[in-house]
Write a protein that holds these residues in place. Structure first.
Motif, PDB file in Angstrom:
ATOM      1  N   GLY A  55      -9.405 -12.444  -8.111  1.00 20.75           N
ATOM      2  CA  GLY A  55     -10.111 -11.182  -8.414  1.00 20.75           C
ATOM      3  C   GLY A  55      -9.200 -10.037  -9.005  1.00 20.75           C
ATOM      4  O   GLY A  55      -9.377  -9.599  -9.934  1.00 20.75           O
ATOM      5  N   ILE A  56      -7.893 -10.208  -8.514  1.00 19.76           N
ATOM      6  CA  ILE A  56      -6.815  -9.533  -8.912  1.00 19.76           C
ATOM      7  C   ILE A  56      -6.759  -9.645 -10.438  1.00 19.76           C
ATOM      8  O   ILE A  56      -6.448  -8.646 -11.201  1.00 19.76           O
ATOM      9  CB  ILE A  56      -5.414  -9.374  -8.126  1.00 19.76           C
ATOM     10  CG1 ILE A  56      -5.754  -8.855  -6.438  1.00 19.76           C
ATOM     11  CG2 ILE A  56      -4.431  -8.621  -8.758  1.00 19.76           C
ATOM     12  CD1 ILE A  56      -4.507  -9.120  -5.885  1.00 19.76           C
ATOM     13  N   LEU A  57      -6.419 -10.852 -10.966  1.00 16.74           N
ATOM     14  CA  LEU A  57      -6.336 -11.140 -12.242  1.00 16.74           C
ATOM     15  C   LEU A  57      -7.334 -11.249 -13.202  1.00 16.74           C
ATOM     16  O   LEU A  57      -7.139 -11.134 -14.446  1.00 16.74           O
ATOM     17  CB  LEU A  57      -5.811 -12.611 -12.141  1.00 16.74           C
ATOM     18  CG  LEU A  57      -4.559 -13.021 -11.353  1.00 16.74           C
ATOM     19  CD1 LEU A  57      -4.001 -14.446 -11.592  1.00 16.74           C
ATOM     20  CD2 LEU A  57      -3.163 -12.202 -12.062  1.00 16.74           C
ATOM     21  N   ALA A  58      -8.530 -10.623 -12.556  1.00 13.43           N
ATOM     22  CA  ALA A  58      -9.320 -10.237 -13.630  1.00 13.43           C
ATOM     23  C   ALA A  58      -9.540  -8.806 -13.790  1.00 13.43           C
ATOM     24  O   ALA A  58     -10.000  -8.354 -14.926  1.00 13.43           O
ATOM     25  CB  ALA A  58     -10.891 -10.539 -12.878  1.00 13.43           C
ATOM     26  N   THR A  59      -8.524  -8.132 -13.238  1.00 11.02           N
ATOM     27  CA  THR A  59      -7.999  -6.707 -13.607  1.00 11.02           C
ATOM     28  C   THR A  59      -6.882  -6.908 -14.808  1.00 11.02           C
ATOM     29  O   THR A  59      -6.568  -7.903 -15.345  1.00 11.02           O
ATOM     30  CB  THR A  59      -7.575  -5.843 -12.381  1.00 11.02           C
ATOM     31  OG1 THR A  59      -6.124  -6.438 -12.203  1.00 11.02           O
ATOM     32  CG2 THR A  59      -8.526  -5.948 -11.387  1.00 11.02           C
ATOM     33  N   PRO A  60      -6.574  -5.602 -15.257  1.00 11.19           N
ATOM     34  CA  PRO A  60      -5.386  -5.625 -16.508  1.00 11.19           C
ATOM     35  C   PRO A  60      -4.044  -6.132 -15.862  1.00 11.19           C
ATOM     36  O   PRO A  60      -3.036  -6.379 -16.412  1.00 11.19           O
ATOM     37  CB  PRO A  60      -5.245  -4.436 -16.706  1.00 11.19           C
ATOM     38  CG  PRO A  60      -6.466  -3.730 -16.498  1.00 11.19           C
ATOM     39  CD  PRO A  60      -7.193  -4.400 -15.156  1.00 11.19           C
ATOM     40  N   MET A  61      -3.836  -6.526 -14.533  1.00 15.07           N
ATOM     41  CA  MET A  61      -2.606  -7.099 -13.824  1.00 15.07           C
ATOM     42  C   MET A  61      -2.119  -8.300 -14.557  1.00 15.07           C
ATOM     43  O   MET A  61      -3.231  -9.405 -14.565  1.00 15.07           O
ATOM     44  CB  MET A  61      -2.626  -7.030 -12.408  1.00 15.07           C
ATOM     45  CG  MET A  61      -1.489  -7.362 -11.703  1.00 15.07           C
ATOM     46  SD  MET A  61      -1.490  -7.197  -9.984  1.00 15.07           S
ATOM     47  CE  MET A  61      -1.685  -5.509  -9.632  1.00 15.07           C
ATOM     48  N   SER A  62      -0.811  -8.636 -14.841  1.00 12.81           N
ATOM     49  CA  SER A  62      -0.717 -10.005 -15.426  1.00 12.81           C
ATOM     50  C   SER A  62      -0.070 -10.903 -14.184  1.00 12.81           C
ATOM     51  O   SER A  62       0.142 -10.283 -12.898  1.00 12.81           O
ATOM     52  CB  SER A  62       0.533  -9.701 -16.326  1.00 12.81           C
ATOM     53  OG  SER A  62       1.717  -9.203 -15.390  1.00 12.81           O
ATOM     54  N   VAL A  63      -0.064 -12.110 -14.211  1.00 20.28           N
ATOM     55  CA  VAL A  63       0.650 -12.770 -13.315  1.00 20.28           C
ATOM     56  C   VAL A  63       1.821 -12.602 -12.813  1.00 20.28           C
ATOM     57  O   VAL A  63       2.318 -12.513 -11.668  1.00 20.28           O
ATOM     58  CB  VAL A  63       0.541 -14.460 -13.848  1.00 20.28           C
ATOM     59  CG1 VAL A  63       1.258 -15.310 -12.794  1.00 20.28           C
ATOM     60  CG2 VAL A  63      -0.860 -14.820 -14.183  1.00 20.28           C
ATOM     61  N   GLU A  64       2.785 -12.156 -13.874  1.00 24.62           N
ATOM     62  CA  GLU A  64       4.142 -11.846 -13.367  1.00 24.62           C
ATOM     63  C   GLU A  64       4.211 -10.601 -12.710  1.00 24.62           C
ATOM     64  O   GLU A  64       5.017 -10.381 -11.791  1.00 24.62           O
ATOM     65  CB  GLU A  64       4.879 -11.626 -14.622  1.00 24.62           C
ATOM     66  CG  GLU A  64       5.221 -12.826 -15.701  1.00 24.62           C
ATOM     67  CD  GLU A  64       4.023 -13.217 -16.309  1.00 24.62           C
ATOM     68  OE1 GLU A  64       4.117 -14.489 -16.909  1.00 24.62           O
ATOM     69  OE2 GLU A  64       2.859 -12.293 -16.538  1.00 24.62           O
ATOM     70  N   GLU A  65       3.321  -9.685 -13.109  1.00 24.96           N
ATOM     71  CA  GLU A  65       3.209  -8.317 -12.070  1.00 24.96           C
ATOM     72  C   GLU A  65       2.808  -8.854 -10.705  1.00 24.96           C
ATOM     73  O   GLU A  65       3.307  -8.113  -9.636  1.00 24.96           O
ATOM     74  CB  GLU A  65       2.442  -7.376 -12.659  1.00 24.96           C
ATOM     75  CG  GLU A  65       2.941  -6.810 -13.704  1.00 24.96           C
ATOM     76  CD  GLU A  65       1.944  -6.136 -14.934  1.00 24.96           C
ATOM     77  OE1 GLU A  65       2.348  -5.693 -15.908  1.00 24.96           O
ATOM     78  OE2 GLU A  65       0.836  -6.256 -14.742  1.00 24.96           O
ATOM     79  N   LEU A  66       1.864  -9.645 -10.706  1.00 25.79           N
ATOM     80  CA  LEU A  66       1.311 -10.213  -9.378  1.00 25.79           C
ATOM     81  C   LEU A  66       2.265 -10.827  -8.405  1.00 25.79           C
ATOM     82  O   LEU A  66       2.672 -10.342  -7.218  1.00 25.79           O
ATOM     83  CB  LEU A  66       0.044 -11.137  -9.237  1.00 25.79           C
ATOM     84  CG  LEU A  66      -0.509 -11.483  -8.197  1.00 25.79           C
ATOM     85  CD1 LEU A  66      -2.110 -11.576  -8.529  1.00 25.79           C
ATOM     86  CD2 LEU A  66      -0.066 -12.617  -7.699  1.00 25.79           C
ATOM     87  N   VAL A  67       3.114 -11.567  -8.929  1.00 27.97           N
ATOM     88  CA  VAL A  67       4.095 -12.109  -8.370  1.00 27.97           C
ATOM     89  C   VAL A  67       5.256 -11.277  -7.940  1.00 27.97           C
ATOM     90  O   VAL A  67       5.566 -11.562  -6.562  1.00 27.97           O
ATOM     91  CB  VAL A  67       4.498 -13.686  -9.324  1.00 27.97           C
ATOM     92  CG1 VAL A  67       5.695 -14.069  -8.473  1.00 27.97           C
ATOM     93  CG2 VAL A  67       3.322 -14.551  -9.431  1.00 27.97           C
ATOM     94  N   MET A  68       5.723 -10.684  -8.910  1.00 26.30           N
ATOM     95  CA  MET A  68       6.554  -9.758  -8.480  1.00 26.30           C
ATOM     96  C   MET A  68       6.390  -8.723  -7.358  1.00 26.30           C
ATOM     97  O   MET A  68       6.912  -8.465  -6.466  1.00 26.30           O
ATOM     98  CB  MET A  68       7.175  -8.795  -9.635  1.00 26.30           C
ATOM     99  CG  MET A  68       8.642  -8.029  -9.531  1.00 26.30           C
ATOM    100  SD  MET A  68       9.810  -9.164  -9.169  1.00 26.30           S
ATOM    101  CE  MET A  68      10.682  -8.207  -7.987  1.00 26.30           C
ATOM    102  N   GLY A  69       4.984  -8.405  -7.555  1.00 28.00           N
ATOM    103  CA  GLY A  69       4.537  -7.540  -6.201  1.00 28.00           C
ATOM    104  C   GLY A  69       4.609  -8.394  -4.769  1.00 28.00           C
ATOM    105  O   GLY A  69       5.223  -7.917  -3.801  1.00 28.00           O
ATOM    106  N   GLU A  70       4.153  -9.729  -4.858  1.00 29.84           N
ATOM    107  CA  GLU A  70       4.394 -10.743  -3.944  1.00 29.84           C
ATOM    108  C   GLU A  70       5.880 -10.567  -3.410  1.00 29.84           C
ATOM    109  O   GLU A  70       5.959 -10.659  -2.132  1.00 29.84           O
ATOM    110  CB  GLU A  70       3.916 -11.907  -4.112  1.00 29.84           C
ATOM    111  CG  GLU A  70       2.306 -11.828  -4.156  1.00 29.84           C
ATOM    112  CD  GLU A  70       1.672 -11.810  -3.065  1.00 29.84           C
ATOM    113  OE1 GLU A  70       1.801 -12.994  -2.277  1.00 29.84           O
ATOM    114  OE2 GLU A  70       0.777 -11.052  -2.719  1.00 29.84           O
ATOM    115  N   ILE A  71       6.827 -10.739  -4.424  1.00 32.27           N
ATOM    116  CA  ILE A  71       8.000 -10.837  -3.713  1.00 32.27           C
ATOM    117  C   ILE A  71       8.690  -9.614  -3.140  1.00 32.27           C
ATOM    118  O   ILE A  71       9.261  -9.692  -2.270  1.00 32.27           O
ATOM    119  CB  ILE A  71       9.169 -11.307  -5.161  1.00 32.27           C
ATOM    120  CG1 ILE A  71       8.788 -12.758  -5.592  1.00 32.27           C
ATOM    121  CG2 ILE A  71      10.536 -11.004  -4.657  1.00 32.27           C
ATOM    122  CD1 ILE A  71       9.186 -13.031  -6.949  1.00 32.27           C
TER     123      ILE A  71
END
Length: 248
Positions: A96-112
């Motif tokens: 669901g998050i990646l269906a938004t303008p957020m990229s994989v790299e931004e998602l992963v960095m947020g997780e880290i």
């Protein structure tokens, strides 16, 4: 660049908000488990330890920084092992998050960043308890907090790198058992690395946790020197290597 930072923050914020709604379920692992370990080992088993073996300190003073470093590692990496895997594969939150303008790299960095934050939360709690018990000797110990964030980035990145290639959730236990737990026992948290056989000491010194324990102990004791700088250099090096590996 600014947009990417905002997206990374939003991912971190999402995880923070979820934590704030369920934090009571996590307090045992974050505070009580390391507290029990500190009391049982520091004040129980510690009465049997010769102070000459641990630099003339009480055993509680010796192990407190090691427990802070160890639980920073467990919580930062654990969040990016089971937490990330469940959000990715079980809950399908990332879809669901990646269906938004957020990229994989931004998602992963947020997780880290969130994993590092969990490491800091654990470090602050254990540091506060150790200070209340009189096990921290120096005001320099406050620098353990930014050290915990740096170490958290490193361990969260290592954890998420492993999670990205894990074929099933059961495989995550191997990382915990074969990598994290041995570092906790052999990385200097409970006894000086120098007391072990000379042949294995070089291997132990390059493990990611060992320099974190060394630097945390030096800060807690107010005994910062060249060895502390070398430990900081190793932590920085590992972090600079592993964060890009985890993200990309």
């Amino acid at each position: 660049m600014a947009q990417s930072l905002v997206m990374t923050y939003r991912m971190w914020q999402r995880n923070r908000d979820m934590f704030l709604t369920t934090w009571k379920a996590s307090v045992g692992g974050i505070l009580l488990e390391p507290l029990f370990l500190l009391v049982a080992v520091g004040f129980g088993l510690g009465t049997l330890v010769d102070v000459d073996l641990v630099r003339g300190l009480s055993y509680g003073q010796f192990i407190a920084p090691g427990i802070i470093a160890g639980y920073t590692m467990f919580h930062a990496s654990g969040e990016c092992l089971w937490g990330t895997y469940i959000r990715m594969e079980r809950q399908h939150t990332f879809d669901g998050i990646l269906a938004t303008p957020m990229s994989v790299e931004e998602l992963v960095m947020g997780e880290i960043l969130w994993g590092a934050t969990k490491g800091v939360v654990s470090a602050v709690m254990v540091l506060a308890v150790a200070s209340a018990f009189g096990l921290i000797n120096s005001p320099l110990a406050v620098l353990i907090v930014p050290l915990a964030f740096l170490a958290g980035l490193m361990f969260a990145s290592i954890g998420i790198s492993y999670t990205s290639v894990a074929p099933s959730i059961s495989v995550l236990e191997n990382f915990y058992t074969l990598f994290l737990t041995p570092m906790f026992f052999f990385g200097g948290a409970f006894y000086p690395v120098e007391n072990l056989p000379d042949a294995i000491q070089p291997v132990l010194w390059v493990l990611p946790l060992t320099p974190v324990v060394r630097l945390a102990r030096d800060l807690a004791l107010g005994e910062v020197g060249l060895g502390s700088l070398a430990a900081l250099g190793l932590v920085l090096l590992y972090t600079l290597i592993m964060v890009p590996v985890g993200v990309f």
